[in-house]
Design a protein around this motif. Sequence first.
Motif, short mmCIF file in Angstrom:
data_model
loop_
_atom_site.label_atom_id
_atom_site.label_comp_id
_atom_site.label_asym_id
_atom_site.label_seq_id
_atom_site.Cartn_x
_atom_site.Cartn_y
_atom_site.Cartn_z
N ASP A 65 1.05 -1.08 -0.10
CA ASP A 65 0.12 -0.07 0.11
C ASP A 65 0.72 1.23 0.00
O ASP A 65 0.12 2.43 0.02
N CYS A 117 0.46 3.40 -3.34
CA CYS A 117 -0.90 4.07 -3.41
C CYS A 117 -1.40 5.28 -2.36
O CYS A 117 -1.83 6.15 -2.90
N GLN A 133 0.47 8.38 -3.33
CA GLN A 133 -0.11 9.15 -4.66
C GLN A 133 -1.25 9.69 -3.92
O GLN A 133 -1.56 10.91 -4.32
N ARG A 134 -2.04 9.16 -3.16
CA ARG A 134 -3.21 9.93 -2.39
C ARG A 134 -2.91 11.15 -1.78
O ARG A 134 -3.40 12.10 -1.64
#
Length: 238
Positions: free
Chosen positions: A102, A105, A108-109
Amino acid sequence: MPMNTRHRGDRRSLSVVVPLAPGETEWQGLLLQLAALPAGSEVIVVCADDESRPPPKSWPARLRYRECRTAPGRARQQNLGARLASGYWLWFLHADSRLRSDTLCELQRFMAEDADALGWFKLAFRRDGPRWTVLNAIGANCRARWLGLPFGDQGLVLPRHRFQALHGFDELARYGEDHLLVWAARHAAIPLRRIPASLETSARKYARQGWLSTTLRHWRLTAAQAWPAWRELRRRRA
């Protein structure tokens, strides 16, 4: 510190800076994971020796890979990588860091939220050292979350203009350049944000130097830097 200003308009562009110590052997595993970075990202490895370190043969064409050299010293190496970077975001990773499923991910969030902040990850130790390092990870995560003091092995990431305003890492510091950067961010009232994902780091130094002696040395050195930095922060806020 003058820096590259290309891609200033792309607020999701990312430059990953990885300093490599002389004789470093851990970097290839990290590079294989960084091949999953979003298109347009770049990885800058900053070597402190004359050894060539090309990217993996499977390195994707959508990612830029750069290799540069400077004198040894992680602060100096990371500052050089930052000066050469073209991304809006700078992500400083140690060569022995490893991503989890994770990590990218959530990174990038964090970037997509356009947080004008210094981000850091939850720390976990790889299984290449004493099992007691789980306690060190717990301590590091509590220190980062409750005291606002993440360290470099927690993958510090921040906008390039913020790094520039902080004048980069202190190249005169004998140790703890990451610790000092975080204090500088606190003095500048830059928010510190926990990214809800983990980043692994090697426990090999605990295996080589002994768990207890290494832990006590880290506590002593951290306290020696933190006390004057805390006093200065308190003085500024008075």
